[in-house]
Design a protein around this motif. Structure first.
Motif, PDB file in Angstrom:
ATOM      1  N   ASP A 105      33.296  14.252  23.610  1.00  0.00           N
ATOM      2  CA  ASP A 105      31.930  14.729  23.488  1.00  0.00           C
ATOM      3  C   ASP A 105      31.947  16.235  23.713  1.00  0.00           C
ATOM      4  O   ASP A 105      32.526  16.712  24.690  1.00  0.00           O
ATOM      5  CB  ASP A 105      31.019  14.043  24.505  1.00  0.00           C
ATOM      6  CG  ASP A 105      29.557  14.405  24.315  1.00  0.00           C
ATOM      7  OD1 ASP A 105      29.190  14.812  23.195  1.00  0.00           O
ATOM      8  OD2 ASP A 105      28.793  14.285  25.284  1.00  0.00           O
ATOM      9  N   SER A 162      30.663  26.400  26.025  1.00  0.00           N
ATOM     10  CA  SER A 162      30.759  25.028  25.565  1.00  0.00           C
ATOM     11  C   SER A 162      31.269  24.129  26.679  1.00  0.00           C
ATOM     12  O   SER A 162      32.080  24.536  27.515  1.00  0.00           O
ATOM     13  CB  SER A 162      31.710  24.939  24.376  1.00  0.00           C
ATOM     14  OG  SER A 162      31.237  25.711  23.308  1.00  0.00           O
ATOM     15  N   ASP A 188      29.558  19.866  23.592  1.00  0.00           N
ATOM     16  CA  ASP A 188      28.227  20.445  23.580  1.00  0.00           C
ATOM     17  C   ASP A 188      28.411  21.954  23.490  1.00  0.00           C
ATOM     18  O   ASP A 188      28.728  22.611  24.479  1.00  0.00           O
ATOM     19  CB  ASP A 188      27.461  20.047  24.844  1.00  0.00           C
ATOM     20  CG  ASP A 188      26.010  20.478  24.797  1.00  0.00           C
ATOM     21  OD1 ASP A 188      25.579  20.998  23.753  1.00  0.00           O
ATOM     22  OD2 ASP A 188      25.319  20.274  25.799  1.00  0.00           O
ATOM     23  N   GLY A 226      26.487  24.415  25.817  1.00  0.00           N
ATOM     24  CA  GLY A 226      25.801  23.451  26.665  1.00  0.00           C
ATOM     25  C   GLY A 226      25.522  23.895  28.077  1.00  0.00           C
ATOM     26  O   GLY A 226      24.604  23.404  28.714  1.00  0.00           O
TER      27      GLY A 226
END
Length: 127
Positions: A101, A113, A103, A106
């Motif tokens: 996963d 990231s 992001d 994020g």
């Protein structure tokens, strides 16, 4: 080492392993490296010994008796816990599955990231 009792942990809490500065007798590096090599191979199915083995691997260049005692401690731990570890039965499907996963941007404060993931081999997590 068959006559020795086993240990409950792979390494002592206060192991005091480090670069050897004491004037203690040297250890045969060939035997030490053979034992470490076997233990490194074993870490694939025994993650419980990973920290202790990697700690012992660091000191292959300047061995002392304290380093050999730490490796023997790991072996005595393994003697007492023969069924602990990751087991892969012959009849099981050894399909490798990975999940990840990501992001991008994020992290709220740095906008970096964030990622995470896990890998399974035959339904058992390996990483």
């Amino acid at each position: 080492m068959e006559d020795f009792s086993s240990f409950n942990t792979p390494i002592c809490e206060n192991h005091n392993l480090g670069p050897a500065h004491e004037s203690v007798e040297d250890v045969d590096p060939t035997q030490y490296r053979a034992m470490i090599g076997s233990l490194m191979y074993l870490t694939a199915s025994r993650p419980d010994i990973m920290f202790a083995v990697c700690l012992c691997v660091r000191y292959q260049a300047n061995l002392k008796e304290s380093h050999m005692k730490a490796v023997k401690h790991i072996l005595r731990y393994l003697k007492g816990k023969p069924k602990l570890g990751l087991w892969y039965p012959a009849a099981s499907d050894l399909k490798f599955v990975a999940y990840t996963d990501s992001d991008f941007g994020g992290c709220k404060s740095t906008r970096k990231s964030t990622t995470g993931g896990c890998q399974f081999l035959g339904g058992r997590i390996v990483s």
